[in-house]
Design a protein around this motif. Structure first.
Motif, short mmCIF file in Angstrom:
data_model
loop_
_atom_site.label_atom_id
_atom_site.label_comp_id
_atom_site.label_asym_id
_atom_site.label_seq_id
_atom_site.Cartn_x
_atom_site.Cartn_y
_atom_site.Cartn_z
N LEU A 47 0.84 -1.20 0.00
CA LEU A 47 0.00 0.00 0.00
C LEU A 47 0.87 1.25 0.00
N GLN A 48 1.95 1.24 0.78
CA GLN A 48 2.85 2.38 0.84
C GLN A 48 3.51 2.61 -0.53
N GLU A 49 3.94 1.53 -1.18
CA GLU A 49 4.57 1.63 -2.51
C GLU A 49 3.59 2.17 -3.54
N ALA A 50 2.32 1.71 -3.45
CA ALA A 50 1.30 2.18 -4.40
C ALA A 50 1.02 3.67 -4.21
N LYS A 51 0.96 4.11 -2.95
CA LYS A 51 0.71 5.53 -2.68
C LYS A 51 1.87 6.40 -3.19
N GLU A 52 3.09 5.91 -3.01
CA GLU A 52 4.26 6.67 -3.48
C GLU A 52 4.25 6.78 -5.00
N MET A 53 3.83 5.69 -5.66
CA MET A 53 3.77 5.72 -7.12
C MET A 53 2.73 6.73 -7.60
N VAL A 54 1.58 6.79 -6.93
CA VAL A 54 0.54 7.76 -7.29
C VAL A 54 1.06 9.18 -7.10
N GLN A 55 1.76 9.41 -5.99
CA GLN A 55 2.31 10.75 -5.75
C GLN A 55 3.32 11.14 -6.83
N LYS A 56 4.15 10.16 -7.22
CA LYS A 56 5.15 10.40 -8.26
C LYS A 56 4.47 10.75 -9.58
N GLU A 57 3.45 9.96 -9.95
CA GLU A 57 2.72 10.22 -11.20
C GLU A 57 2.03 11.57 -11.15
N HIS A 58 1.50 11.90 -9.97
CA HIS A 58 0.80 13.19 -9.82
C HIS A 58 1.77 14.35 -10.02
N ARG A 59 2.99 14.21 -9.46
CA ARG A 59 3.98 15.28 -9.63
C ARG A 59 4.35 15.43 -11.10
N ILE A 60 4.56 14.29 -11.79
CA ILE A 60 4.94 14.33 -13.20
C ILE A 60 3.84 14.97 -14.04
N GLN A 61 2.59 14.57 -13.77
CA GLN A 61 1.48 15.03 -14.60
C GLN A 61 1.13 16.50 -14.37
N ASN A 62 1.67 17.08 -13.31
CA ASN A 62 1.37 18.48 -13.03
C ASN A 62 2.55 19.40 -13.31
N LEU A 63 3.63 18.85 -13.91
CA LEU A 63 4.74 19.68 -14.34
C LEU A 63 4.34 20.48 -15.58
N PRO A 64 5.00 21.60 -15.85
CA PRO A 64 4.58 22.48 -16.97
C PRO A 64 4.50 21.79 -18.32
N GLU A 65 5.38 20.82 -18.59
CA GLU A 65 5.41 20.17 -19.89
C GLU A 65 4.52 18.94 -19.98
N ALA A 66 3.88 18.56 -18.88
CA ALA A 66 3.23 17.25 -18.78
C ALA A 66 2.13 17.02 -19.80
N GLU A 67 1.36 18.06 -20.14
CA GLU A 67 0.23 17.88 -21.04
C GLU A 67 0.61 18.00 -22.51
N LYS A 68 1.85 18.38 -22.79
CA LYS A 68 2.28 18.46 -24.17
C LYS A 68 2.50 17.07 -24.75
N PRO A 69 2.18 16.85 -26.01
CA PRO A 69 2.33 15.51 -26.59
C PRO A 69 3.79 15.12 -26.75
N PHE A 70 4.05 13.83 -26.66
CA PHE A 70 5.40 13.30 -26.84
C PHE A 70 5.96 13.71 -28.20
N SER A 71 5.07 13.82 -29.19
CA SER A 71 5.47 14.20 -30.54
C SER A 71 6.28 15.49 -30.57
N GLU A 72 5.87 16.46 -29.76
CA GLU A 72 6.57 17.75 -29.75
C GLU A 72 8.03 17.58 -29.36
N PHE A 73 8.31 16.65 -28.44
CA PHE A 73 9.68 16.46 -27.96
C PHE A 73 10.49 15.59 -28.91
#
Length: 391
Positions: A47-73
Motif C-alpha cells: 500500500l505504501q509503494e502504491a501511494k508513493e507511485m501515485v504521488q510520483k505520477e501526480h507530480r509528473i502530470q502536473n509539471l509544466p510540460e506534462a500535457e504536451k504531446p510526446f510528438s513535440e519532444f
C-alpha cells in the motif's frame, strides 16, 4: 476489521486488502484501487509503494510540460541533434519518427508516458497488428534506440519521466551473409579479366581489398597511390532522402526520374567512423590491373571522369548483371566484402591487421560479422587433431 486510519482490511477469504486513492474524477470524487497480500505487514508495504507511485505520477502530470504531446519532444530532439550527426543519420532518425514512433505514441501526453506503454509499443512493432506487418528486429532496435535517446534528452532538459527502458530487450535475428565459393570467385575473376572496364576494375579492387560499395563509388585517382601500392579511404558516397523543403514548385514537364531526384540526392561524406579512414595495401596483381586505367587527381575510378560518377545502386545493378552472365548464384555487392574477409582468414591473416584493413571499430566486429570459415577450412583444422592419434 479495518486498521484505524490505514484503510487496511482482513477479507473473508483470509487475505489482507489495502485501498488507496488512485486519482479523482472531474467532479472531485475519489477513485480507489486495491492491493492484496497474505499478511498485514505485506499489504501495508504494498500500500505504501502504491501511494508513493501515485504521488510520483501526480507530480509528473502536473509539471509544466506534462500535457504536451510526446510528438513535440521528438521533433525538438531532432532539431537538437541535427548539427551533431551525419546527414544520413538524421534522415534515418526522421524516417523512424515519422513512420513509426510519432504515429503510435506521439499523441501521448508527456506526463502519462511510462515504461509499460513503451514496452507495449515495441512489442507491437515486433509482432505487428491489424493493418500493419511486423517490422524487422533491426528496425525495431533502431526505433528503441531513438526512443531511449529522446527520453534521455527530456530527462536532462525538461522533467524526469517514469520510463526505465533498461529491461526492454530485442532478440537479434541470426542472419548469414552470402559468400562466394572459391569456384565462384574464380569465375568472377575470369569474367572481370575478359571484359575489362573501369567499373569491372572497381569490382576487382573490392574483391581484393574488401571496400564498402560507397567507398568504392567515391574513390578518385587522387586516393590511389600505385607507386606505394596502397589505397587511401577517406570518403563514402550514398543516396539519401532530401528532407529539406524546396522553395519552388516542380515543372509539370519534368521527367519522372527528375522528380525522383528531387526527393533524393547523392552525398559524399567522410566514412561511417574514424576507423574507416584508412590506408589499404594492394597486392601486386591488383596494382598492375589498376595501371591500365590510371588517371590523376579528381577523376573517379569507376568512370575516369571528374564530372561523372557511378552511384552505389547503379554499381549494385551492374554487379548483379555480371553474376547472371557468369552463371553465379545471386549475391549482394556486400558479399564481396565478406568473401574477402573469409579468404584472408583462410590464408592465415592475423585478425588485427584484417580488422584495420576492413576499417572496423574493433576486432570483435571482424570476428562476429565478417569471418565465416568454410567447411573445407573447418575440416582442415579438425584434421590437425589426427596428429595426436599418430603420436
Amino acid at each position: 476489521m479495518a486498521r484505524k486510519g490505514e484503510n487496511i482490511y482482513r477479507r473473508k477469504d483470509g487475505r489482507w486488502e489495502g485501498r488507496y486513492i488512485a486519482d479523482r474524477a472531474k467532479d472531485g470524487r475519489a477513485r480507489y484501487r486495491s492491493v492484496y497480500a497474505k499478511s498485514y505487514s505485506q499489504v501495508k508495504q504494498k500500500l505504501q509503494e502504491a501511494k508513493e507511485m501515485v504521488q510520483k505520477e501526480h507530480r509528473i502530470q502536473n509539471l509544466p510540460e506534462a500535457e504536451k504531446p510526446f510528438s513535440e519532444f521528438l521533433y525538438r530532439w531532432l532539431d537538437y541533434i541535427r548539427p551533431r550527426i551525419k546527414e544520413s543519420s538524421y534522415v534515418k532518425y526522421v524516417n523512424l519518427i515519422e513512420l513509426h514512433i510519432d504515429q503510435e505514441i506521439g499523441a501521448v501526453p508527456l506526463g502519462r508516458l511510462n515504461t509499460e506503454m513503451i514496452d507495449e509499443f515495441i512489442n507491437t512493432m515486433l509482432t505487428g497488428k491489424e493493418g500493419m506487418e511486423p517490422l524487422a528486429a533491426k528496425t525495431v532496435t533502431d526505433i528503441l534506440g531513438v526512443v531511449r535517446n529522446v527520453i534521455r534528452y527530456i530527462n536532462t532538459r525538461y522533467q524526469r519521466l517514469d520510463c526505465d527502458l533498461s529491461q526492454i530487450t530485442i532478440k537479434k535475428e541470426e542472419s548469414r551473409m552470402r559468400i562466394l565459393s572459391r569456384e565462384e570467385e574464380e569465375q568472377l575473376i575470369r569474367y572481370l579479366m575478359e571484359y575489362p572496364s573501369p567499373m569491372n576494375c572497381g569490382i576487382f579492387l573490392t574483391l581484393f581489398t574488401g571496400l564498402r560499395i560507397g567507398e568504392l563509388c567515391a574513390l578518385t585517382w587522387g586516393d590511389i597511390h600505385l607507386r606505394e601500392k596502397e589505397v587511401y579511404i577517406q570518403k563514402t558516397m550514398q543516396r539519401i532522402q532530401n528532407k529539406q523543403p524546396t522553395s519552388t514548385r516542380p515543372s509539370q514537364k519534368r521527367m519522372q526520374d527528375q522528380e525522383k531526384e528531387k526527393r533524393t540526392r547523392i552525398i559524399i561524406t567522410p566514412p561511417k567512423s574514424r576507423k574507416s579512414i584508412r590506408h589499404i595495401p594492394i597486392p601486386d596483381g591488383v596494382a598492375q590491373i589498376l595501371e591500365g586505367y590510371q588517371r590523376y587527381g579528381n577523376e573517379y575510378l569507376l568512370t575516369g571522369k571528374t564530372n561523372s560518377f557511378v552511384e552505389p545502386r547503379t554499381l549494385q545493378y551492374h554487379f548483379k548483371k555480371i553474376l547472371q552472365k557468369s552463371r553465379i548464384q545471386e549475391a549482394n555487392y556486400h558479399a564481396l566484402r565478406h568473401t574477402f574477409a573469409t579468404r584472408c582468414i583462410e590464408l592465415g591473416f592475423d585478425i588485427k591487421s584484417l580488422s584495420e584493413i576492413l576499417g572496423h571499430a574493433s576486432v570483435n566486429i571482424t570476428l562476429n560479422r565478417y569471418v565465416h570459415p568454410s567447411m573445407e577450412m573447418k575440416r582442415d583444422n579438425m584434421e590437425k587433431l589426427s596428429e595426436l592419434i599418430a603420436g
